[in-house]
Design a protein around this motif. Structure first.
Motif, PDB file in Angstrom:
ATOM      1  N   GLU A  97      41.194  -6.084 -49.930  1.00  0.00           N
ATOM      2  CA  GLU A  97      42.601  -5.730 -50.142  1.00  0.00           C
ATOM      3  C   GLU A  97      42.789  -4.261 -49.761  1.00  0.00           C
ATOM      4  O   GLU A  97      42.209  -3.365 -50.381  1.00  0.00           O
ATOM      5  N   ILE A  98      43.574  -4.046 -48.725  1.00  0.00           N
ATOM      6  CA  ILE A  98      43.868  -2.690 -48.251  1.00  0.00           C
ATOM      7  C   ILE A  98      45.218  -2.281 -48.820  1.00  0.00           C
ATOM      8  O   ILE A  98      46.232  -2.902 -48.533  1.00  0.00           O
ATOM      9  N   ALA A  99      45.200  -1.235 -49.620  1.00  0.00           N
ATOM     10  CA  ALA A  99      46.317  -0.780 -50.467  1.00  0.00           C
ATOM     11  C   ALA A  99      46.316  -1.628 -51.733  1.00  0.00           C
ATOM     12  O   ALA A  99      47.201  -2.455 -51.970  1.00  0.00           O
ATOM     13  N   ALA A 100      45.299  -1.403 -52.551  1.00  0.00           N
ATOM     14  CA  ALA A 100      45.064  -2.227 -53.741  1.00  0.00           C
ATOM     15  C   ALA A 100      45.867  -1.773 -54.952  1.00  0.00           C
ATOM     16  O   ALA A 100      45.813  -2.414 -55.996  1.00  0.00           O
ATOM     17  N   GLY A 101      46.596  -0.680 -54.828  1.00  0.00           N
ATOM     18  CA  GLY A 101      47.396  -0.221 -55.960  1.00  0.00           C
ATOM     19  C   GLY A 101      46.537   0.329 -57.076  1.00  0.00           C
ATOM     20  O   GLY A 101      45.465   0.909 -56.850  1.00  0.00           O
ATOM     21  N   ASP A 102      46.977   0.102 -58.315  1.00  0.00           N
ATOM     22  CA  ASP A 102      46.290   0.688 -59.465  1.00  0.00           C
ATOM     23  C   ASP A 102      45.233  -0.225 -60.073  1.00  0.00           C
ATOM     24  O   ASP A 102      44.607   0.118 -61.073  1.00  0.00           O
ATOM     25  N   GLY A 103      45.032  -1.398 -59.479  1.00  0.00           N
ATOM     26  CA  GLY A 103      44.034  -2.324 -59.994  1.00  0.00           C
ATOM     27  C   GLY A 103      44.543  -3.243 -61.082  1.00  0.00           C
ATOM     28  O   GLY A 103      43.839  -4.161 -61.503  1.00  0.00           O
ATOM     29  N   VAL A 104      45.761  -3.006 -61.537  1.00  0.00           N
ATOM     30  CA  VAL A 104      46.351  -3.855 -62.569  1.00  0.00           C
ATOM     31  C   VAL A 104      47.215  -4.940 -61.938  1.00  0.00           C
ATOM     32  O   VAL A 104      47.224  -6.084 -62.381  1.00  0.00           O
ATOM     33  N   GLU A 105      47.932  -4.580 -60.873  1.00  0.00           N
ATOM     34  CA  GLU A 105      48.812  -5.534 -60.200  1.00  0.00           C
ATOM     35  C   GLU A 105      48.526  -5.528 -58.707  1.00  0.00           C
ATOM     36  O   GLU A 105      48.838  -4.571 -58.010  1.00  0.00           O
ATOM     37  N   ASN A 106      47.892  -6.595 -58.213  1.00  0.00           N
ATOM     38  CA  ASN A 106      47.697  -6.779 -56.775  1.00  0.00           C
ATOM     39  C   ASN A 106      47.378  -8.248 -56.502  1.00  0.00           C
ATOM     40  O   ASN A 106      47.435  -9.070 -57.416  1.00  0.00           O
ATOM     41  N   THR A 107      47.024  -8.590 -55.279  1.00  0.00           N
ATOM     42  CA  THR A 107      46.860 -10.009 -54.922  1.00  0.00           C
ATOM     43  C   THR A 107      45.430 -10.522 -55.069  1.00  0.00           C
ATOM     44  O   THR A 107      45.200 -11.713 -54.878  1.00  0.00           O
ATOM     45  N   GLY A 118      34.451  -8.468 -53.752  1.00  0.00           N
ATOM     46  CA  GLY A 118      35.179  -7.929 -52.614  1.00  0.00           C
ATOM     47  C   GLY A 118      35.328  -6.435 -52.596  1.00  0.00           C
ATOM     48  O   GLY A 118      34.652  -5.698 -53.333  1.00  0.00           O
ATOM     49  N   VAL A 119      36.274  -5.999 -51.751  1.00  0.00           N
ATOM     50  CA  VAL A 119      36.493  -4.582 -51.478  1.00  0.00           C
ATOM     51  C   VAL A 119      37.960  -4.245 -51.701  1.00  0.00           C
ATOM     52  O   VAL A 119      38.844  -4.967 -51.227  1.00  0.00           O
ATOM     53  N   TRP A 120      38.205  -3.166 -52.420  1.00  0.00           N
ATOM     54  CA  TRP A 120      39.536  -2.603 -52.523  1.00  0.00           C
ATOM     55  C   TRP A 120      39.561  -1.265 -51.810  1.00  0.00           C
ATOM     56  O   TRP A 120      38.656  -0.442 -51.991  1.00  0.00           O
ATOM     57  N   VAL A 121      40.599  -1.044 -51.018  1.00  0.00           N
ATOM     58  CA  VAL A 121      40.816   0.236 -50.352  1.00  0.00           C
ATOM     59  C   VAL A 121      42.152   0.785 -50.841  1.00  0.00           C
ATOM     60  O   VAL A 121      43.165   0.091 -50.790  1.00  0.00           O
ATOM     61  N   GLU A 122      42.145   2.010 -51.316  1.00  0.00           N
ATOM     62  CA  GLU A 122      43.361   2.639 -51.825  1.00  0.00           C
ATOM     63  C   GLU A 122      43.245   4.148 -51.655  1.00  0.00           C
ATOM     64  O   GLU A 122      42.236   4.739 -52.043  1.00  0.00           O
ATOM     65  N   ALA A 123      44.268   4.751 -51.065  1.00  0.00           N
ATOM     66  CA  ALA A 123      44.225   6.184 -50.781  1.00  0.00           C
ATOM     67  C   ALA A 123      44.764   7.039 -51.923  1.00  0.00           C
ATOM     68  O   ALA A 123      44.411   8.220 -52.039  1.00  0.00           O
ATOM     69  N   ASP A 174      48.918  -4.232 -46.966  1.00  0.00           N
ATOM     70  CA  ASP A 174      50.255  -3.808 -47.391  1.00  0.00           C
ATOM     71  C   ASP A 174      50.271  -2.290 -47.469  1.00  0.00           C
ATOM     72  O   ASP A 174      50.183  -1.710 -48.543  1.00  0.00           O
ATOM     73  N   ILE A 175      50.369  -1.642 -46.312  1.00  0.00           N
ATOM     74  CA  ILE A 175      50.369  -0.178 -46.294  1.00  0.00           C
ATOM     75  C   ILE A 175      51.734   0.363 -45.875  1.00  0.00           C
ATOM     76  O   ILE A 175      51.856   1.503 -45.435  1.00  0.00           O
ATOM     77  N   ASP A 176      52.736  -0.479 -45.965  1.00  0.00           N
ATOM     78  CA  ASP A 176      54.142  -0.100 -45.782  1.00  0.00           C
ATOM     79  C   ASP A 176      54.515   0.209 -44.334  1.00  0.00           C
ATOM     80  O   ASP A 176      55.284  -0.533 -43.751  1.00  0.00           O
ATOM     81  N   TYR A 177      54.005   1.281 -43.751  1.00  0.00           N
ATOM     82  CA  TYR A 177      54.532   1.703 -42.451  1.00  0.00           C
ATOM     83  C   TYR A 177      53.776   1.091 -41.275  1.00  0.00           C
ATOM     84  O   TYR A 177      54.361   0.417 -40.429  1.00  0.00           O
ATOM     85  N   ASN A 178      52.475   1.322 -41.174  1.00  0.00           N
ATOM     86  CA  ASN A 178      51.693   0.924 -39.990  1.00  0.00           C
ATOM     87  C   ASN A 178      50.969  -0.417 -40.156  1.00  0.00           C
ATOM     88  O   ASN A 178      49.987  -0.680 -39.448  1.00  0.00           O
ATOM     89  N   THR A 179      51.433  -1.257 -41.051  1.00  0.00           N
ATOM     90  CA  THR A 179      50.703  -2.469 -41.415  1.00  0.00           C
ATOM     91  C   THR A 179      50.304  -3.325 -40.217  1.00  0.00           C
ATOM     92  O   THR A 179      49.146  -3.741 -40.096  1.00  0.00           O
ATOM     93  N   SER A 180      51.223  -3.594 -39.319  1.00  0.00           N
ATOM     94  CA  SER A 180      50.916  -4.486 -38.189  1.00  0.00           C
ATOM     95  C   SER A 180      49.871  -3.878 -37.266  1.00  0.00           C
ATOM     96  O   SER A 180      49.030  -4.594 -36.706  1.00  0.00           O
TER      97      SER A 180
END
Length: 294
Positions: A97-107, A118-123, A174-180
């Motif tokens: 999951e790229i853009a995993a948020g706070d770890g409380v709410e994601n997919t 798995g792997v979570w990526v979050e900046a 789900d990184i908002d701008y450059n996702t595609s």
């Protein structure tokens, strides 16, 4: 006469002050999450349920758009993901999951609860601190790898390959701008299922994605990401089929084409068939609050 005008002016001034105070009080309550327009939201959800019940597309068993289920997700992704894997099965039971948020709410938090790894990526710094706290046990025993990193199309492929040994069954972007553009850069990663944010403001026939800019981020306007048609094109070129979108008009779901057929999913696998309009007013925390501790 002049006294009357002065009196009216004073009254108007008093009303303006009163309105200003009320606005300030309402703003404070909203910021404190006291007012969420519960009655309006309840009415909207009833209308949404009515739409699901009467629209023939949602009544087709092959349609995943209205699949129910929400534990940690925001837009019923938990239910859609479960429904898709119930039809195509799993292999490695791993996720990214790229853009995993706070770890409380994601997919993917539910997948972790169900025994996946798995792997979570979050900046984000604040989100990263939350992940390290909430998911400390899972990180410690190796079930979850957390990377605090901003991804771009030059580093994302190597970053994910260096963090996971198996081909993941599921990837969320789900990184908002450059996702595609990030998806296009992950061309060697071939998960069974991909969940990717789309820009539902664009009509389903329009192929559009923002020009790539590694320094840009979403500014809260309609200029972000890519239209559903653009993602359909990118997916088709990578051998993926669009099988549905969440009913709130936020995420699109793609299944690797060798696992997808018309008996399992609703064809045609096009933006025109699976597009959902933006229903962002309903994208709020629904039901009980999320469980923070792992």
């Amino acid at each position: 006469m002049f006294k009357s005008l002065d009196s009216n002016s004073d009254r108007l001034s008093d009303i303006q002050i009163e309105i200003s105070c009320q606005r300030s009080e309402i703003r404070t309550l909203i910021e404190q999450n006291v007012i969420i327009s519960d009655q309006s939201r309840a009415a909207s959800l009833l209308a949404l349920d009515s739409l699901i019940q009467r629209h023939p597309r949602y009544r087709d068993r092959r349609c995943v758009n209205a699949a129910y289920g929400q534990v940690y997700s925001q837009n019923n992704e938990d239910g859609i993901i479960a429904e898709i894997f119930a039809r195509i099965g799993t292999d490695t039971r791993t996720f990214v999951e790229i853009a995993a948020g706070d770890g409380v709410e994601n997919t993917t938090r539910l997948l972790l609860d169900l025994g996946w790894t798995g792997v979570w990526v979050e900046a984000g710094e604040i989100e990263g601190a939350s992940i390290r706290s909430v998911m400390a046990a899972a990180i410690c025993d190796g079930r979850l790898v957390y990377l605090q990193q901003k991804v771009d199309r030059d580093n994302v492929d190597g970053l994910i390959k260096g963090a996971i040994e198996k081909t993941p069954d599921y990837v969320s972007l789900d990184i908002d701008y450059n996702t595609s553009h990030i998806w296009s850069a992950l061309e060697t990663l071939k998960p069974r299922v991909i969940c990717i944010e789309y820009n539902a403001h664009f009509p389903p026939t329009v192929d559009y994605e923002v020009p790539y800019d590694s320094e840009r981020s979403w500014n809260g306007t309609t200029r972000f990401g890519a239209s559903l048609k653009a993602l359909e094109r990118i997916g088709r070129e990578a051998n993926y089929s669009l099988v549905g979108c969440d009913i709130f008009g936020v995420n699109a779901f793609f299944v690797r084409s060798d696992l997808c057929d018309e008996d399992k999913f609703l064809a045609p696998f096009t933006a025109e068939n699976h597009y959902e309009p933006p229903r962002f007013d309903l994208v709020q925390m629904r039901g009980h609050r999320r469980h923070a501790e792992f």
